[in-house]
Write an enzyme that holds these catalytic residues in place. Structure first.
Site, short mmCIF file in Angstrom:
data_model
loop_
_atom_site.label_atom_id
_atom_site.label_comp_id
_atom_site.label_asym_id
_atom_site.label_seq_id
_atom_site.Cartn_x
_atom_site.Cartn_y
_atom_site.Cartn_z
N HIS A 1 -25.79 15.19 -61.68
CA HIS A 1 -25.85 13.96 -60.62
C HIS A 1 -25.58 14.58 -59.32
O HIS A 1 -26.24 14.19 -58.28
CB HIS A 1 -24.79 12.80 -61.01
CG HIS A 1 -25.28 12.07 -62.18
ND1 HIS A 1 -26.17 11.42 -62.42
CD2 HIS A 1 -24.29 11.75 -63.29
CE1 HIS A 1 -26.31 10.63 -63.56
NE2 HIS A 1 -25.14 11.06 -64.36
N HIS B 1 -23.08 17.61 -67.08
CA HIS B 1 -23.45 16.54 -66.60
C HIS B 1 -23.52 15.93 -65.07
O HIS B 1 -24.37 15.84 -64.49
CB HIS B 1 -23.07 15.41 -67.61
CG HIS B 1 -23.57 14.16 -67.46
ND1 HIS B 1 -24.38 13.46 -68.53
CD2 HIS B 1 -23.48 13.18 -66.67
CE1 HIS B 1 -25.01 12.32 -68.11
NE2 HIS B 1 -24.14 11.96 -66.80
N GLU B 2 -22.16 16.15 -64.63
CA GLU B 2 -21.58 15.42 -63.30
C GLU B 2 -22.33 16.26 -62.30
O GLU B 2 -22.59 15.76 -61.11
CB GLU B 2 -20.25 15.32 -63.39
CG GLU B 2 -19.75 14.32 -64.34
CD GLU B 2 -20.55 12.98 -64.35
OE1 GLU B 2 -20.98 12.41 -63.40
OE2 GLU B 2 -20.39 12.47 -65.53
N HIS C 1 -28.55 16.30 -57.64
CA HIS C 1 -29.75 15.34 -57.33
C HIS C 1 -29.11 14.82 -56.07
O HIS C 1 -30.20 14.70 -55.11
CB HIS C 1 -29.64 14.24 -58.51
CG HIS C 1 -30.80 13.41 -58.53
ND1 HIS C 1 -30.86 12.20 -59.38
CD2 HIS C 1 -31.88 13.46 -57.93
CE1 HIS C 1 -32.04 11.65 -59.12
NE2 HIS C 1 -32.80 12.65 -58.30
ZN LIG Z 1 -24.41 10.50 -65.88
#
Ligand SMILES: [Zn+2]
Length: 672
Positions: A465, A461-462, A468
């Site tokens: 980010h 998940h991290e 991105h």
């Molecule tokens: Zn998040």
């Protein structure tokens, strides 16, 4: 004084930064920016090149200087740093308010829009449109007295929110449970016991010392056979920073919560919104409160019956009524019995170094990049490592600091933060740099940190980010990477990445038994995948409870009356929850997402973006998870473009149509 925070170097001079540098550096930068803006306006600057570019540059420099301060305050908290950080918060807020309310500056941006609007590129146009929107949200056209009040409200809000965080941190660290009889710890995993034993030893005591860090809390809730111990930690956890529990009243966030809600409502109404929920949506993908509530209620209608069935089944399994502190424990048992899959049994298959190497392989294959450790970069703690991100041909794309283990004075949870934003404008150039932070159990002796699959998901998940931010091709900082991305779309790349950690094609890359080196056996893998939809209804209604509570709290605020925190929570629970917490539960008092983080009237964003991410991942399921063309489309349409375009447009370009909710329901096993 040679202030390391004012250095032009790309990376922060960790090791040289001291609390004493913080306030002088920020004051100097803010003064420089004020003088710079005044000079621009005096010169009549009102073109993209003469106005917007210099301002973007100033704000890039300011963000770059503040980032290590805010980061260190979160991960290496100390009294001196906290004081320096807190001293700067009002300065920064005052500056931003002043900027947002600068009518002359707003008029100059309006001139850019009017005169160059037709010739500006889409990215530039977005920057100008966002700026004009933000002027409006800061009350640029208000009469002087109301402008001033808006500024005072924002300043007090920043301070109150920071204090809310401090209270949670202090209350968390103040609590510990000393245990001398091993039988009281029955069921706890070996690594939790070892850490508790080390903690006792470090405190000069015998036995075990349990603290309230997240890994310990979760281990106790999931595995402790003794109900008394579970109840003990549960009570400590849900009464942090409140009027209940063993430190009742000492760090009570109650009055701050009321104040924060009142201030937000006042700020929103000052600039012309009916309430803070509407103000919050002005910068989001969702159009209005009705759309958000309708979306959440639709999910509730689908998931609550499933959640009720799951909870009834859990109580049948336990053979009794379950309290809030029993749910995780009996769920784990039921999951083991039904699917023969236990998070603890999986840990040896997910040694952190293997998971990381596999994750890097996934990212390299998707985006044709390389990730290489760089030990020459200064870090702020021995646990932290730095990595360069390179294109296949060796061109640098950016880099990240990786800080993965729980330790004292480090905020709980997991997050990605911008260390340096990408800038590529006349006269300025910088690569994007990220902080990636988790709170995993540290290695014990020679043994690496062993992750649960849930923690593997957190890591993916991290990194979603992180990439991105890191893969952006946008050169204007205010819309590069995650900047300018609507909050309810910002979890798209992160939740998208989680999907990979469930796949047949990926699990062999990220698993290798810590002793034998064997990948996760096929039948264990199949059971793990089957567990994804285990209690999906209960998980969903829990998220809906948080989202509805947050949104209604802000939408239904009535000025002049105390906020209905407990009342709203009770109504929401009546409507969607299946697990009823005890009377002493004060979870809202440590709900940092909403009271001190950026999720105010925005917690729904997780579910909103999950619809986007499940649907986006559907394209990979159709073509193969490593399909090059699909990955490149995702990279070009979404990741590289950051906030430089409308989030819905970007999604439609990638998927060929607007988002649909069904892929998420199928993924959760909740489809009709
Ligand atoms: Zn998040």
């Amino acid at each position: 004084m040679n202030n390391p925070l004012l250095s032009d170097a790309l990376l922060p001079a960790f090791g040289a930064i001291e609390a004493g540098h913080v306030e002088p550096a920020m004051r100097e930068l803010l003064d420089d920016n004020r003088a710079g803006i005044a000079a621009l306006l005096a010169s009549g600057a009102n073109r993209w090149d003469t106005l917007v570019v210099p301002l973007e540059r100033m704000h890039h420099r300011l963000a770059k200087a503040w980032s290590p301060v805010s980061h260190l305050n979160g991960v290496m908290n100390s009294d001196a740093l906290r004081a320096a950080y807190n001293a700067c918060l009002p300065l920064l807020t005052a500056y931003h308010t002043e900027l947002g309310q600068n009518a002359e500056l707003c008029a100059a941006y309006q001139t850019v829009a009017d005169r160059e609007g037709a010739t500006l590129g889409a990215e530039q146009r977005k920057v100008v449109d966002n700026a004009l929107r933000d002027f409006r949200l800061a009350g640029v056209s208000l009469p002087p007295q109301r402008k001033q009040r808006f500024g005072a409200v924002m300043e007090r809000l920043a301070t109150a929110q920071a204090k809310f965080d401090e209270n949670v941190l202090d209350a968390t660290h103040a609590w510990s449970r000393h245990v001398t009889d091993e039988r009281d710890l029955e069921g706890l995993p070996a690594n939790t016991l070892r850490r508790a034993q080390d903690a006792a030893g470090a405190a000069g005591r015998d036995g075990w010392l349990l603290s309230l860090d997240a890994p310990t809390y979760q281990a106790v809730m999931t595995h402790a056979a003794r109900e008394a111990l579970r109840r003990d930690l549960y009570e400590a956890w849900v009464t942090r920073a409140s009027d209940r529990g063993s430190h009742a009243g000492q760090w009570d966030n109650g009055p701050l919560m009321a104040e924060i809600l009142a201030l937000r409502h006042e700020a929103a109404t000052l600039v012309g919104f009916a309430n803070f929920a509407e103000y919050s949506l002005a910068t989001k993908m969702a159009r209005d409160p009705a759309e958000v509530l309708g979306f959440l209620q639709r999910l509730a209608r689908v998931s609550r019956p499933a959640a009720q069935r799951e909870f009834a089944e859990l109580e049948r399994h336990a053979g009794r009524r379950l309290a809030a502190w029993d749910v995780a424990y009996y769920s784990e048992q039921l999951k083991n019995q039904r699917l023969q899959v236990s998070e603890e049994a999986l840990r040896p298959y997910f040694p952190l170094p293997r998971v990381l190497a596999g994750l890097f392989t996934v990212l390299s294959r998707l985006y044709r990049i390389r990730i290489v450790a760089n030990a020459s970069v200064a870090v702020y703690h021995p646990d932290v490592r730095y990595f360069d991100v390179l294109d296949r041909d060796g061109t640098a794309r950016g880099g990240f600091f990786l800080d993965l283990y729980a330790r004292p004075k480090k905020r709980g949870g997991a997050w990605m933060d911008e260390c340096v934003g990408r800038i590529e404008l006349a006269g300025s150039s910088a690569l994007p740099i990220a902080y990636l932070v988790c709170n995993f159990s540290p290695p014990v002796g020679e043994q690496p940190s062993l992750l649960t699959h849930h923690e593997v998901l957190t890591l993916f998940h991290e990194f979603g980010h992180g990439f991105h931010h890191l893969l952006t091709r946008v050169g204007t900082p205010s819309v590069a990477g995650i900047n300018g991305v609507p909050w309810d779309a910002v979890e798209l790349p992160s939740q998208f990445m989680e999907n990979f950690a469930w796949r047949d094609e990926v699990l062999p890359l990220i698993s290798a038994h810590v002793e034998s080196g064997a990948p996760l056996p096929h039948e264990m893998l199949a059971r793990l995948q089957a567990s994804r939809t285990f209690q999906a209804g209960m998980q969903t209604v829990r998220q809906l409870e948080f989202a509805l509570f947050d949104f209604r709290l802000h939408a239904e605020y009535v000025p002049g009356q105390p906020p209905r925190i407990a009342g709203t929570l009770a109504e929401v629970r009546d409507a969607v929850a299946v697990v009823r917490p005890p009377e002493f539960n004060r979870f809202a008092h440590s709900f940092q997402h909403v009271f001190s983080g950026g999720y105010a009237a925005g917690y729904y964003s997780y579910k909103w973006a999950e619809v986007l991410s499940a649907d986006a991942f559907g394209a990979f399921e159709e073509r193969g998870v490593f399909d090059g063309a699909t990955a490149r489309r995702f990279l070009h349409a979404i990741l590289e473009r950051g906030g430089s375009r409308d989030a819905m447009e970007a999604f439609v370009e990638f998927r060929g149509r607007p988002p649909e909710i069904e892929p998420l329901l199928r993924q959760m096993g909740l489809a009709a």
